[in-house]
Design a protein around this motif. Structure first.
Motif, PDB file in Angstrom:
ATOM      1  N   VAL A  10      26.273  40.019  45.972  1.00 55.10           N
ATOM      2  CA  VAL A  10      26.167  41.048  45.552  1.00 55.10           C
ATOM      3  C   VAL A  10      25.699  42.201  46.551  1.00 55.10           C
ATOM      4  N   ILE A  11      26.060  43.314  46.029  1.00 54.29           N
ATOM      5  CA  ILE A  11      25.763  44.733  47.151  1.00 54.29           C
ATOM      6  C   ILE A  11      24.705  45.635  46.498  1.00 54.29           C
ATOM      7  N   ALA A  12      24.982  45.960  45.205  1.00 55.48           N
ATOM      8  CA  ALA A  12      24.164  46.874  44.704  1.00 55.48           C
ATOM      9  C   ALA A  12      22.917  46.759  44.550  1.00 55.48           C
ATOM     10  N   THR A  13      22.352  45.467  44.484  1.00 53.88           N
ATOM     11  CA  THR A  13      21.068  45.107  44.085  1.00 53.88           C
ATOM     12  C   THR A  13      20.260  45.378  45.359  1.00 53.88           C
ATOM     13  N   ALA A  14      20.849  45.306  46.596  1.00 53.15           N
ATOM     14  CA  ALA A  14      20.084  45.304  47.672  1.00 53.15           C
ATOM     15  C   ALA A  14      20.132  47.040  48.107  1.00 53.15           C
ATOM     16  N   LEU A  15      21.065  47.690  47.614  1.00 56.31           N
ATOM     17  CA  LEU A  15      21.304  49.022  47.796  1.00 56.31           C
ATOM     18  C   LEU A  15      20.124  49.881  47.005  1.00 56.31           C
ATOM     19  N   ALA A  23      24.735  44.780  54.554  1.00 59.78           N
ATOM     20  CA  ALA A  23      25.636  43.624  54.151  1.00 59.78           C
ATOM     21  C   ALA A  23      25.577  43.044  52.845  1.00 59.78           C
ATOM     22  N   PRO A  24      26.935  42.418  52.453  1.00 64.20           N
ATOM     23  CA  PRO A  24      26.564  41.708  51.039  1.00 64.20           C
ATOM     24  C   PRO A  24      25.718  40.384  51.270  1.00 64.20           C
ATOM     25  N   THR A  25      24.833  40.087  50.421  1.00 64.43           N
ATOM     26  CA  THR A  25      23.994  39.054  50.268  1.00 64.43           C
ATOM     27  C   THR A  25      24.353  38.019  49.188  1.00 64.43           C
ATOM     28  N   GLN A  26      24.279  36.976  49.738  1.00 60.96           N
ATOM     29  CA  GLN A  26      24.465  35.592  48.762  1.00 60.96           C
ATOM     30  C   GLN A  26      23.195  35.090  47.833  1.00 60.96           C
ATOM     31  N   TRP A  27      23.448  35.332  46.627  1.00 64.87           N
ATOM     32  CA  TRP A  27      22.397  35.056  45.696  1.00 64.87           C
ATOM     33  C   TRP A  27      22.591  33.635  44.954  1.00 64.87           C
ATOM     34  N   THR A  28      21.465  32.939  44.808  1.00 64.69           N
ATOM     35  CA  THR A  28      21.509  31.532  44.137  1.00 64.69           C
ATOM     36  C   THR A  28      20.935  31.736  42.626  1.00 64.69           C
ATOM     37  N   GLN A  29      20.538  33.007  42.222  1.00 67.67           N
ATOM     38  CA  GLN A  29      20.334  33.131  40.911  1.00 67.67           C
ATOM     39  C   GLN A  29      20.893  34.512  40.233  1.00 67.67           C
ATOM     40  N   PRO A  30      20.804  34.721  39.305  1.00 64.58           N
ATOM     41  CA  PRO A  30      21.440  35.758  38.318  1.00 64.58           C
ATOM     42  C   PRO A  30      20.769  37.238  38.957  1.00 64.58           C
ATOM     43  N   PRO A  31      21.674  38.324  39.031  1.00 66.14           N
ATOM     44  CA  PRO A  31      21.063  39.309  39.557  1.00 66.14           C
ATOM     45  C   PRO A  31      20.040  40.274  38.617  1.00 66.14           C
ATOM     46  N   PHE A 217      32.132  38.924  35.619  1.00 68.82           N
ATOM     47  CA  PHE A 217      31.363  39.841  34.675  1.00 68.82           C
ATOM     48  C   PHE A 217      29.901  40.429  35.379  1.00 68.82           C
ATOM     49  N   LEU A 218      29.211  39.377  36.011  1.00 65.78           N
ATOM     50  CA  LEU A 218      27.800  39.763  36.361  1.00 65.78           C
ATOM     51  C   LEU A 218      27.991  40.289  37.604  1.00 65.78           C
ATOM     52  N   THR A 219      28.750  39.683  38.523  1.00 67.19           N
ATOM     53  CA  THR A 219      28.961  40.423  39.935  1.00 67.19           C
ATOM     54  C   THR A 219      29.416  41.760  39.830  1.00 67.19           C
ATOM     55  N   GLU A 220      30.452  42.236  38.941  1.00 63.08           N
ATOM     56  CA  GLU A 220      30.787  43.433  38.866  1.00 63.08           C
ATOM     57  C   GLU A 220      29.489  44.289  38.458  1.00 63.08           C
ATOM     58  N   ILE A 221      28.793  43.873  37.548  1.00 64.86           N
ATOM     59  CA  ILE A 221      27.714  44.592  37.307  1.00 64.86           C
ATOM     60  C   ILE A 221      26.765  44.807  38.527  1.00 64.86           C
ATOM     61  N   ALA A 222      26.342  43.707  39.131  1.00 62.17           N
ATOM     62  CA  ALA A 222      25.623  43.869  40.179  1.00 62.17           C
ATOM     63  C   ALA A 222      26.200  44.895  41.316  1.00 62.17           C
ATOM     64  N   GLU A 223      27.556  44.738  41.758  1.00 66.58           N
ATOM     65  CA  GLU A 223      28.137  45.472  42.626  1.00 66.58           C
ATOM     66  C   GLU A 223      28.487  46.991  42.514  1.00 66.58           C
ATOM     67  N   ALA A 232      19.591  47.900  35.440  1.00 64.56           N
ATOM     68  CA  ALA A 232      18.637  47.694  34.406  1.00 64.56           C
ATOM     69  C   ALA A 232      19.489  47.549  32.903  1.00 64.56           C
ATOM     70  N   LEU A 233      20.257  48.812  32.768  1.00 64.63           N
ATOM     71  CA  LEU A 233      20.754  48.887  31.342  1.00 64.63           C
ATOM     72  C   LEU A 233      21.931  48.196  31.135  1.00 64.63           C
ATOM     73  N   ARG A 234      22.780  47.803  32.138  1.00 67.98           N
ATOM     74  CA  ARG A 234      23.942  47.057  32.086  1.00 67.98           C
ATOM     75  C   ARG A 234      23.435  45.605  32.036  1.00 67.98           C
ATOM     76  N   LEU A 235      22.435  45.280  32.826  1.00 65.09           N
ATOM     77  CA  LEU A 235      22.035  43.731  32.562  1.00 65.09           C
ATOM     78  C   LEU A 235      21.354  43.414  31.348  1.00 65.09           C
ATOM     79  N   THR A 236      20.738  44.515  30.842  1.00 64.95           N
ATOM     80  CA  THR A 236      19.988  44.170  29.364  1.00 64.95           C
ATOM     81  C   THR A 236      20.935  43.844  28.612  1.00 64.95           C
ATOM     82  N   GLU A 237      22.342  44.461  28.510  1.00 68.30           N
ATOM     83  CA  GLU A 237      23.507  44.391  27.470  1.00 68.30           C
ATOM     84  C   GLU A 237      24.195  43.234  27.695  1.00 68.30           C
TER      85      GLU A 237
END
Length: 302
Positions: A10-15, A23-31, A217-223, A232-237
């Motif tokens: 994921v990139i967006a969460t860090a941004l 740089a992209p960060t490797q996550w071991t849990q959902p964004p 699906f979830l990676t696209e939301i995060a990125e 927050a809105l998209r992850l809630t959905e």
């Protein structure tokens, strides 16, 4: 694939958190997003309403509007009981408020008070037969009340008014899984095929149809979320509708985890947040009843 074991780049969460490129960060849990907090403007609005209510001789129609507006503010902050008190005060003063009956019906649905929800939506439609959301909301209440045929009678006409709204398709599908389970997937495919596929919510449908994986699906939301609010809105959905798939497969531990993730963003106004609470209560109640029945059965054997 069980979501808790997926890795995401994921990139967006860090941004969102840092406000700068990284740089992209490797996550071991959902964004996850930074949870919504009460902002300064909302607090100022509440303070101003309190000041207005201290004034004498407020006209009844104005007073009803003030209580309604404060109820909406309380609801947006997750203060459901305070919201209901304000809505009740507003309706006592002015019962000719279709939007208020609609909001009250959603709150009753969230609380599992389905008969009260039906009455509220009926009142909305009596006052405003063309109300844009009452049929959908009553259909959802009927779904949760396990009246699937009646839910279809509300949800299907509502969908036909706008076949390009993915959420109308999604709720029809959720009800179809109970109402006509053997046809649910085919109907979902047909409705997806005739849509314009422009809204982001069609990604949820694509996930349901297996065109994209949960990880994609979830990676696209995060990125691709442009800021923390959209994240927050998209992850809630996303987490809510993903939880539905696991609940339908009777994988309740994963469903519970996903519903809790849907709640994590504090997006109180979204129906997905509201109904995550309802779904959790339903799951926990079913587990308690099953445990009680098992205990009773064991005791009778002894």
């Amino acid at each position: 694939m069980i979501i808790r074991h997926i890795r995401y780049a994921v990139i967006a969460t860090a941004l969102v958190i840092s406000g700068c490129s990284t740089a992209p960060t490797q996550w071991t849990q959902p964004p996850m997003a930074v949870p919504y907090q009460a902002n300064f403007q909302q607090q100022i609005q509440l303070a101003r309403i309190e000041q207005i209510l201290q004034q004498p001789n407020i006209p009844p129609t104005t007073l009803a509007t003030i209580y309604y507006d404060r109820g909406l503010l309380h609801d947006s902050l997750g203060l459901r009981d305070l919201a209901r008190l304000d809505f009740n005060k507003s309706l006592t003063i002015n019962p000719n408020q279709p939007d208020l009956f609609n909001v009250a019906g959603v709150l009753f649905t969230q609380m599992g008070m389905f008969d009260s929800a039906y009455e509220s939506f009926d009142s909305t439609l009596d006052l405003a037969p063309e109300h844009p959301y009452a049929h959908r909301n009553r259909g959802i209440a009927l779904y949760y009340g396990e009246r699937y045929a009646l839910a279809n009678e509300d949800l299907l006409p509502h969908y036909l008014l706008n076949i390009n709204d993915p959420y109308r398709v999604i709720w029809l599908y959720i009800n179809d899984l109970k109402y006509t389970p053997e046809q649910a997937r085919t109907l979902l495919q047909q409705r997806y095929a005739v849509s314009d596929k422009k809204d982001w919510g069609w990604q949820i449908v694509r996930m349901y149809l297996g065109e994209i994986t949960e990880e994609q699906f979830l990676t696209e939301i995060a990125e691709q979320s442009k800021d923390n609010q959209q994240l927050a809105l998209r992850l809630t959905e996303g987490y809510f509708y993903l939880a539905q798939t696991y609940q339908n497969k009777q994988d309740y531990p994963t469903a519970v985890m996903l519903y809790k993730l849907a709640l994590a963003g504090n997006v109180y106004e979204f129906v997905e947040h509201r109904f995550s609470i309802l779904e959790l209560n339903r799951i926990f109640t079913a587990e308690e009843n099953a445990a009680a029945a098992s205990s009773s059965s064991s005791a009778s054997v002894k």
